[in-house]
Design a protein around this motif. Structure first.
Motif, PDB file in Angstrom:
ATOM      1  N   ALA A   1       0.849  -1.188   0.000  1.00  0.00           N
ATOM      2  CA  ALA A   1       0.000   0.000   0.000  1.00  0.00           C
ATOM      3  C   ALA A   1       0.886   1.239   0.000  1.00  0.00           C
ATOM      4  CB  ALA A   1      -0.919  -0.017   1.207  1.00  0.00           C
ATOM      5  N   ASN A   2       1.986   1.175  -0.703  1.00  0.00           N
ATOM      6  CA  ASN A   2       2.974   2.247  -0.726  1.00  0.00           C
ATOM      7  C   ASN A   2       3.146   2.762  -2.152  1.00  0.00           C
ATOM      8  OD1 ASN A   2       4.510   3.661   1.074  1.00  0.00           O
ATOM      9  ND2 ASN A   2       6.194   2.219   1.147  1.00  0.00           N
ATOM     10  N   ASP A   3       3.082   4.064  -2.328  1.00  0.00           N
ATOM     11  CA  ASP A   3       3.377   4.716  -3.609  1.00  0.00           C
ATOM     12  C   ASP A   3       4.487   5.722  -3.355  1.00  0.00           C
ATOM     13  OD1 ASP A   3       1.356   3.408  -4.969  1.00  0.00           O
ATOM     14  OD2 ASP A   3      -0.109   4.989  -4.585  1.00  0.00           O
ATOM     15  N   ILE A   4       5.551   5.652  -4.149  1.00  0.00           N
ATOM     16  CA  ILE A   4       6.670   6.581  -4.009  1.00  0.00           C
ATOM     17  C   ILE A   4       6.793   7.374  -5.303  1.00  0.00           C
ATOM     18  CG2 ILE A   4       9.130   6.827  -3.549  1.00  0.00           C
ATOM     19  CD1 ILE A   4       9.000   3.959  -2.352  1.00  0.00           C
ATOM     20  N   ASP A   5       6.719   8.690  -5.200  1.00  0.00           N
ATOM     21  CA  ASP A   5       6.920   9.576  -6.344  1.00  0.00           C
ATOM     22  C   ASP A   5       8.301  10.211  -6.221  1.00  0.00           C
ATOM     23  OD1 ASP A   5       4.381   9.337  -7.651  1.00  0.00           O
ATOM     24  OD2 ASP A   5       3.525  10.460  -5.968  1.00  0.00           O
ATOM     25  N   GLN A   6       9.029  10.259  -7.353  1.00  0.00           N
ATOM     26  CA  GLN A   6      10.376  10.829  -7.373  1.00  0.00           C
ATOM     27  C   GLN A   6      10.464  11.899  -8.450  1.00  0.00           C
ATOM     28  OE1 GLN A   6      12.292   6.904  -8.100  1.00  0.00           O
ATOM     29  NE2 GLN A   6      13.593   7.494  -6.389  1.00  0.00           N
ATOM     30  N   ASN A   7      11.106  13.007  -8.126  1.00  0.00           N
ATOM     31  CA  ASN A   7      11.390  14.073  -9.086  1.00  0.00           C
ATOM     32  C   ASN A   7      12.708  14.709  -8.711  1.00  0.00           C
ATOM     33  OD1 ASN A   7       8.955  14.409 -10.879  1.00  0.00           O
ATOM     34  ND2 ASN A   7       8.001  14.402  -8.850  1.00  0.00           N
ATOM     35  N   GLY A   8      13.544  14.963  -9.706  1.00  0.00           N
ATOM     36  CA  GLY A   8      14.820  15.603  -9.413  1.00  0.00           C
ATOM     37  C   GLY A   8      15.653  15.791 -10.657  1.00  0.00           C
ATOM     38  N   GLY A   9      16.890  16.174 -10.445  1.00  0.00           N
ATOM     39  CA  GLY A   9      17.777  16.451 -11.562  1.00  0.00           C
ATOM     40  C   GLY A   9      19.206  16.089 -11.257  1.00  0.00           C
TER      41      GLY A   9
ATOM     42  N   GLY B   1      26.389  14.010 -10.541  1.00  0.00           N
ATOM     43  CA  GLY B   1      25.751  14.067  -9.232  1.00  0.00           C
ATOM     44  C   GLY B   1      24.350  14.603  -9.378  1.00  0.00           C
ATOM     45  N   GLY B   2      23.504  14.255  -8.426  1.00  0.00           N
ATOM     46  CA  GLY B   2      22.136  14.722  -8.518  1.00  0.00           C
ATOM     47  C   GLY B   2      21.374  14.605  -7.215  1.00  0.00           C
ATOM     48  N   LEU B   3      20.135  15.046  -7.271  1.00  0.00           N
ATOM     49  CA  LEU B   3      19.250  15.049  -6.120  1.00  0.00           C
ATOM     50  C   LEU B   3      17.849  14.693  -6.582  1.00  0.00           C
ATOM     51  CD1 LEU B   3      18.586  15.840  -3.114  1.00  0.00           C
ATOM     52  CD2 LEU B   3      18.098  18.118  -4.013  1.00  0.00           C
ATOM     53  N   LEU B   4      17.231  13.747  -5.887  1.00  0.00           N
ATOM     54  CA  LEU B   4      15.835  13.397  -6.119  1.00  0.00           C
ATOM     55  C   LEU B   4      15.033  13.689  -4.863  1.00  0.00           C
ATOM     56  CD1 LEU B   4      15.961   9.926  -7.909  1.00  0.00           C
ATOM     57  CD2 LEU B   4      15.378  12.121  -8.903  1.00  0.00           C
TER      58      LEU B   4
END
Length: 187
Positions: free
Chosen positions: A122-130, A151-154
């Protein structure tokens, strides 16, 4: 060197909500590997000017854009399957090959966006980054050395029955490729 084994019994012993950071890291690791391979591939297009049919030079633009994605279903023993989807848009620029005698060098820079979604239990993970990266290639005759660092960050948001958890995924990575090009025939 050691080996540790945890015997946790059945899937009822797991709290799936505690695994959100690990699940998010799976997608990040997969995408960063593809991004590094892409950056080195773009370097190869500039430094390896001998085409497959002899002296044909592959046409290559200094500016490039690539869209990549993944749709992965990760299956675990004694745990739920994880449906993982992600995409990235990468844009970059490579210099022309600078030659001095039998040596050549190329420099490049790239940046992009990653978006992803993982679902399990019952888990939803949304990721956004660059991310941003630098790459270079060095040739000496037919030998080459290609390198990239990025290198980056989400920003991650996990939604579950207990509410929302927000956490970040950061990375710094490097890739190195070396080889030697030789023609099998002169035709």
């Amino acid at each position: 060197i050691g080996f540790t084994r945890y015997n946790s019994g059945t899937s009822d012993d797991f709290n799936p909500y505690l695994y959100s950071p690990s699940v998010a890291a799976h997608t990040t690791a997969t995408m960063t590997t593809q991004i590094a391979a892409l950056a080195m591939d773009k370097m190869d297009n500039v430094v390896n000017t001998q085409g497959r049919s002899g002296d044909d030079t592959p046409s290559s633009s200094n500016v490039w854009v690539r869209v990549m994605g993944l749709n992965d279903n990760v299956e675990f023993n004694n745990f739920e399957n994880i449906d993982s989807k992600a995409m990235t848009v990468t844009a970059g620029y490579n210099t022309n090959k600078i030659t001095c005698g039998d040596c050549g060098i190329v420099f490049g820079a790239y940046a992009g966006y990653i978006g992803g979604k993982q679902q399990y239990t019952a888990n939803d993970i949304d990721q956004n980054g660059g991310y941003v990266g630098l790459s270079s290639a060095l040739t000496l005759g037919d030998a080459f050395l290609t390198a990239t660092v990025n290198g980056g960050l989400l920003n991650n948001k996990a939604n579950n029955m207990y509410g929302n958890d927000r956490f970040n995924t950061r990375w710094l990575g490097a890739g190195l490729k070396t080889g030697y090009n030789f023609a099998i025939t002169d035709s």
